[in-house]
Scaffold this motif. Structure first.
Motif, PDB file in Angstrom:
ATOM      1  N   VAL A   1       0.822  -1.227   0.000  1.00  0.00           N
ATOM      2  CA  VAL A   1       0.000   0.000   0.000  1.00  0.00           C
ATOM      3  C   VAL A   1       0.848   1.266   0.000  1.00  0.00           C
ATOM      4  N   GLY A   2       2.170   1.140  -0.059  1.00  0.00           N
ATOM      5  CA  GLY A   2       3.019   2.331  -0.153  1.00  0.00           C
ATOM      6  C   GLY A   2       3.562   2.840   1.168  1.00  0.00           C
ATOM      7  N   GLY A   3       3.607   1.995   2.194  1.00  0.00           N
ATOM      8  CA  GLY A   3       4.239   2.400   3.452  1.00  0.00           C
ATOM      9  C   GLY A   3       3.313   2.252   4.645  1.00  0.00           C
ATOM     10  N   TRP A   4       3.944   2.284   5.842  1.00  0.00           N
ATOM     11  CA  TRP A   4       3.176   2.089   7.071  1.00  0.00           C
ATOM     12  C   TRP A   4       2.207   3.221   7.357  1.00  0.00           C
ATOM     13  N   ASP A   5       2.432   4.396   6.783  1.00  0.00           N
ATOM     14  CA  ASP A   5       1.495   5.492   7.019  1.00  0.00           C
ATOM     15  C   ASP A   5       0.203   5.337   6.214  1.00  0.00           C
ATOM     16  N   GLN A   6       0.137   4.263   5.415  1.00  0.00           N
ATOM     17  CA  GLN A   6      -1.067   3.969   4.637  1.00  0.00           C
ATOM     18  C   GLN A   6      -1.815   2.768   5.226  1.00  0.00           C
ATOM     19  N   ARG A   7      -1.779   2.629   6.541  1.00  0.00           N
ATOM     20  CA  ARG A   7      -2.383   1.451   7.179  1.00  0.00           C
ATOM     21  C   ARG A   7      -3.871   1.327   6.893  1.00  0.00           C
TER      22      ARG A   7
ATOM     23  N   PHE B   1      -2.006   0.534  15.081  1.00  0.00           N
ATOM     24  CA  PHE B   1      -2.164  -0.364  13.938  1.00  0.00           C
ATOM     25  C   PHE B   1      -3.614  -0.810  13.748  1.00  0.00           C
ATOM     26  N   ASP B   2      -4.146  -1.635  14.662  1.00  0.00           N
ATOM     27  CA  ASP B   2      -5.463  -2.243  14.438  1.00  0.00           C
ATOM     28  C   ASP B   2      -6.555  -1.198  14.201  1.00  0.00           C
ATOM     29  N   PHE B   3      -6.633  -0.183  15.054  1.00  0.00           N
ATOM     30  CA  PHE B   3      -7.664   0.843  14.888  1.00  0.00           C
ATOM     31  C   PHE B   3      -7.459   1.637  13.597  1.00  0.00           C
ATOM     32  N   ASP B   4      -6.181   1.867  13.214  1.00  0.00           N
ATOM     33  CA  ASP B   4      -5.927   2.589  11.969  1.00  0.00           C
ATOM     34  C   ASP B   4      -6.434   1.805  10.769  1.00  0.00           C
ATOM     35  N   VAL B   5      -6.318   0.478  10.792  1.00  0.00           N
ATOM     36  CA  VAL B   5      -6.845  -0.356   9.702  1.00  0.00           C
ATOM     37  C   VAL B   5      -8.361  -0.201   9.612  1.00  0.00           C
ATOM     38  N   LEU B   6      -9.028  -0.154  10.778  1.00  0.00           N
ATOM     39  CA  LEU B   6     -10.494  -0.087  10.797  1.00  0.00           C
ATOM     40  C   LEU B   6     -11.040   1.298  10.480  1.00  0.00           C
ATOM     41  N   ARG B   7     -10.189   2.346  10.489  1.00  0.00           N
ATOM     42  CA  ARG B   7     -10.659   3.699  10.178  1.00  0.00           C
ATOM     43  C   ARG B   7     -11.263   3.777   8.778  1.00  0.00           C
ATOM     44  N   ALA B   8     -10.818   2.915   7.891  1.00  0.00           N
ATOM     45  CA  ALA B   8     -11.327   2.950   6.516  1.00  0.00           C
ATOM     46  C   ALA B   8     -12.779   2.496   6.423  1.00  0.00           C
ATOM     47  N   TYR B   9     -13.307   1.845   7.477  1.00  0.00           N
ATOM     48  CA  TYR B   9     -14.640   1.239   7.401  1.00  0.00           C
ATOM     49  C   TYR B   9     -15.710   2.008   8.162  1.00  0.00           C
TER      50      TYR B   9
END
Length: 999
Positions: A830-836, A883-891
């Motif tokens: 995805v282009g780096g950890w800031d794109q979690r 990490f985990d919460f940042d992944v769920l921000r997209a939803y």
């Protein structure tokens, strides 16, 4: 011009010096031969007649000479040592030298307290060299407070080392090249000369590299013991405790030998610093030449007077040392003298801290070799550096203590010629007091050197440093009294407990670097526009002296403060050339935390106790350098500085207040003036500077319930100064009243009630009201006690420390869960950890702690997963927030930061300052390993093996749950530190601290 106004002048008067007759110039490259030395009596008569002609009173005291007293040792020194002594002209030993040698031979800890130039060096060098001649493996560590003394003593040592004896001596300090230091570590000499700073920062933290020194350490020498006072001395007490502890770890118990200038409490100070009882030797057997001591109170500029006297001494052929109280003044007096008399050329130099080592050595050598006829210095040359014989000493202002006065005056007197000491009084309260009371000045006893090893801030810092050097044990003999503090540091995460619960380690590597032993608080670096460091300033003083817009002086150059970064501890400056200076405008609040002791004098209650002081710098003023006219006031927005300290305070009864007000005096101005004047006289009773003391006056203090004046140690934790003031408070009242009554000014001046550090610009001040207040405090003027019933504020504040209300714990959320997820894509994808947020949910697993069941969610069920998490009263996980919460921000648009979360990785980071992996914690704490890793999970997902991803995620959730359970049950997790030791990591997994009910 009135006398009181003339006395306030301290600036330079070039017109007066320009009228002085210059000496005829000599050819370049040649110094004029000094005229033959006159009889000092005749020169003093000339000076007194000159001052009498101008109507200036002076005081003269003749200090008689003293013959030497010799003694013989019970067992003579080895012949090689006697040969060395004869080579330097010593045929017999003084009584104090013999007494010290005999005490050292008997295994005692000698402390020699004698005058300057009394041969104190031989009191420790001779017994050490005698021992080394019999035992070449023994080592001695000689500590000196400044580097110049190391160099000076090495020269003395080299004259005493018997040829061919195989005894070596060397210096190791901050100037020692790395290659040289490496050789000294590998093969330390029998005599190692150093300073407390290097001991603290290098010898102790890296003791394993100096093991040969520590294994064989037989002697520790403490020269100039009296300099270890105040904050510096309080630090040194702990550095020496750490020294004894490290030595004990190598099986060594060194014998201490110390030397000091005269102070009133040498035995007490030495015991506080080292923990040992010393054998004090204070009968001085050395001869002393007669001295003439003049007190002069100039009506014009004191600095012009000092320059004039310096030139007169030099023209009479007197080799002269002049002591100024500030670096800038030392430089200016030397410059003015050379400008007035160009023939001085290179025969007059300035000397102060801040010079390069080679510059200092050149001045010292110039004095010793007679190439220099005079030097203008700060306290940097007060200590016993051998600069040859001196004839005259000028004290430009009272040095601040009787001890320093005689230490500086003791630098003069050579051969059989009498010496001259002149004190030029400044328009300062102490200077003027002593000029009016010369008998008090000459008869006053030496002050006590105050240290406070119990200062909690200093003790805490060194306790952590000690743990980093040798692990602390439950039965540690050096810190047996600090068990509660050790536990508190463990609870704070600064100390870590070993897995078996028997040792504590420092969490931080090299905590010594954070301890500045010559101050309190982390120092700020002062950086120019190129980023070069031009100096440092104590963190405590930075806000007052280096706020934006302040003018800072360094080596005569003015700098404007551009920025003060209190987080990075940096001050950014730019050079300027301006005709004004700045003074801060501040306010203070004082809260009584605990009354430690109370007394009463003439109906006036006074107390000693712990205080909380809050200082706020609100702005600053600009004033002209010449004339001190105010240019303007400017506001600042700076954070307050709050610290706890020790102080004294006394109440001003309502009847005394009413009596002062009835005379038309301004009551607040009266008690404000009393506060200033008392602080100015504080150095009469303790070795300190007025800047070490703070104060604040209240017309009504909210806790005391009536007017009160507070005086406190200006350092966090206190350093024992006001405890000394509490013991002599009635006498301090009397001295302060005398100071005000005898000052000839009408409304107040720097000689009585003005303070150079007043945060309110010396407003309001009422000198007459202050004098009346002091008369009332002393019982000299009657007043009617109209005291109201004492309020309960103070007792309540002291007896019942305030606590925050307990949180409401009545509400319970549905469930507590442990959560983890796996993603569909990697950071590279995805282009780096800031794109979690683009990684996508593969699997989310929730373990319900209340129902003991798993709930599994894939991407189509992400909304149900989010509802589950949002409803939970507590979400436990590992790296949830980053990490985990940042992944769920997209939803979903959820405030993830507000969820009640116990993130174990966050708890680890807060304790340690660095992160650990889940696998590491699980292996050390539970003896279990992760079943796979994130890259393997991604491979399974891309291969369509979702069940394997689910199983792997469940295993991580179970590991997280077991760590959570272990931490709740035991209060710690285990990890292995950089040295491979299994260490307890304290954790507090109390659900109430993290769950929704506590928010």
């Amino acid at each position: 011009m009135a006398t009181s106004n003339r006395r306030r002048q301290t600036g330079f008067d070039p017109q007066r010096l320009s009228m002085m007759r210059p000496v005829k110039a000599h050819p370049a490259g040649r110094s004029p031969s000094p005229p033959s030395l006159p009889h000092v009596d005749r020169f003093v008569d000339e000076l007194r007649q000159g001052y009498a002609t101008r109507g200036h009173p002076v005081h003269l005291r003749k200090i008689p000479s003293k013959s030497p007293s010799y003694a013989d040792l019970g067992d003579p020194l080895p012949e090689p040592l006697w040969d060395a002594l004869r080579r330097i002209g010593v045929d017999r030993l003084y009584t104090h030298q013999c007494a010290a040698i005999e005490a050292a031979r008997a295994g005692r800890h000698p402390l020699v307290v004698t005058s300057t130039a009394s041969g104190k060096s031989l009191t420790y060098l001779l017994p050490i060299l005698e021992h080394l001649l019999a035992d070449r493996s023994a080592r001695a560590l000689l500590l000196f407070p400044i580097k110049a003394l190391e160099q000076d003593q090495l020269k003395t040592l080299q004259t005493l080392l018997p040829p061919g004896a195989g005894i070596e001596a060397a210096i190791v300090d901050g100037d020692t090249p790395a290659s040289r230091r490496e050789k000294l570590r590998a093969n330390p000499p029998q005599l190692l000369l150093s300073n407390p700073d290097l001991l603290h920062l290098s010898l102790l933290p890296y003791h394993a590299q100096w093991r040969e020194l520590w294994r064989n350490l037989r002697y520790v020498v403490l020269d100039e013991l009296h300099t270890y006072r105040g904050v510096f001395g309080s630090h040194i007490a702990h550095v020496l405790r750490r020294l004894r502890r490290v030595a004990a770890a190598y099986g060594a118990q060194p014998q201490f030998i110390a030397c000091s200038a005269t102070i009133s409490n040498p035995a007490g100070l030495s015991e506080q610093l080292t923990g040992h009882t010393f054998h004090v030797i204070d009968a001085d057997g050395a001869p002393q030449q007669g001295k003439h001591f003049l007190l002069i109170n100039p009506t014009g500029s004191a600095y012009t007077e000092a320059t004039d006297l310096l030139l007169q001494c030099l023209r009479k052929g007197l080799k002269t040392i002049a002591f100024a109280k500030a670096r800038k003044i030392a430089e200016l007096i030397a410059m003015w003298a050379r400008q007035t008399d160009p023939t001085l050329g290179g025969r007059l130099a300035a000397y102060r801290a801040g010079f390069r080592a080679d510059e200092r050595r050149a001045v010292e050598q110039g004095l010793f070799s007679e190439q220099l006829s005079g030097v203008v210095t700060t306290s940097a040359l007060e200590l016993g550096i051998d600069v040859g014989g001196l004839d005259a000493c000028l004290l430009v202002g009272y040095p601040g203590s009787i001890t320093s006065t005689w230490q500086r005056g003791g630098r003069v007197g050579r051969g059989r010629r009498e010496a001259l000491i002149i004190l030029i009084a400044l328009p300062d309260a102490l200077d003027q007091y002593f000029f009016r009371h010369p008998d008090d000045f000459f008869g006053r006893p030496f002050e006590a050197a105050i240290v406070d090893p119990a200062n909690r801030q200093i003790l805490t810092a060194h306790l952590v440093a000690a743990a980093s050097e040798v692990p602390l044990r439950t039965d540690d003999p050096f810190y047996a009294a600090e068990k509660d503090l050790i536990r508190a540091l463990h609870d704070q995460g600064r100390l870590l407990l070993s897995a078996d619960g028997t040792e504590w380690y420092a969490r931080e590597r090299n905590p010594q670097r954070r301890i500045n032993i010559r101050s309190l608080g982390e120092a700020c670096a002062i950086l120019d526009q190129a980023g070069r460091a031009i100096g440092t300033i104590d963190g405590i003083r930075a806000v007052h002296e280096c706020h934006p817009g302040a003018v800072y002086l360094h080596q005569g150059q003015q700098y404007e403060i551009l920025n003060l970064d209190l987080v990075q501890h940096k001050v950014h400056v730019r050079p300027v050339s301006i005709d004004y200076y700045t003074t801060p405008l501040a306010e203070k609040d004082t809260e009584v935390l605990e009354i430690m002791e109370s007394m009463e004098h003439q109906g006036i209650p006074y107390h000693l106790g712990r205080l909380k002081v809050t200082e706020r710098v609100l702005g600053y003023e600009r004033r002209r350098i010449f004339g001190q006219d105010k240019i303007g006031s400017y506001r600042l927005d700076l954070p307050p500085h709050t610290f706890e300290t020790v102080g004294l305070w006394f109440e001003v009864p309502d009847g005394l207040k009413a009596m002062v007000e009835q005379t038309g005096s301004h009551f607040m101005g009266s008690i404000h003036a009393v506060e200033h004047a008392m602080i100015s006289l504080f150095p009469l009773y303790a070795l300190c500077d007025r800047s070490d003391i703070g104060g604040i006056s209240y017309p009504i203090h909210p806790q005391v319930g009536r007017a009160a004046i507070f005086i406190y140690d200006g350092y966090p934790g206190g350093i024992g100064l006001t405890e000394r003031g509490f013991q002599v408070l009635p006498e301090l009242f009397l001295k302060t009243r005398q100071l005000l009554d005898e000052c000839t000014c009408e409304a107040g001046c720097p000689s009585c009630v003005h303070s150079p550090k007043c945060g309110s610009g010396n407003k309001p001040l009422d000198k007459q009201g202050a004098s009346l207040t002091l008369q009332g405090l002393l019982g000299e003027t009657p007043w009617t006690d109209t005291r109201r019933p004492r309020p309960d504020h103070l007792v309540a504040a002291v007896s019942h420390p305030r606590k925050e209300d307990d949180a409401d714990t009545t509400t319970a959320a549905p469930c507590a869960v442990v959560f983890d997820l796996e993603t569909q894509r990697s950071a590279d994808d995805v282009g780096g950890w800031d794109q979690r947020h683009r990684m996508g949910l593969a699997v989310g697993v929730v373990y319900d702690l209340d129902r003991a069941e798993f709930r599994v969610y894939t991407e189509p069920q992400v909304d149900a997963l989010i509802r589950d998490l949002v409803r939970a009263r507590l979400v436990v996980g590992f790296n949830l927030r980053r990490f985990d919460f940042d992944v769920l921000r997209a939803y979903a648009d959820v405030d993830w930061n507000s969820l009640p979360t116990l993130d174990i990785l966050e708890c680890v980071y807060r304790r340690l300052g660095f992160r650990l992996k889940l696998d590491h914690l699980a292996q050390e704490t539970l003896g279990e390993r992760k079943s796979a890793d994130g890259l393997q999970s991604l491979a399974w997902f891309k291969a369509g093996e979702i069940e394997r991803v689910i199983e792997y995620c469940k295993q991580d959730v179970l590991l997280t749950k077991r760590l959570y359970d272990f931490g709740r049950q035991h209060g710690y997790l285990l990890y292995r530190d950089i040295q491979g030791r299994a260490v307890r990591l304290p954790v507090d997994f109390d659900e109430n601290l993290f769950s929704r009910q506590s928010r």
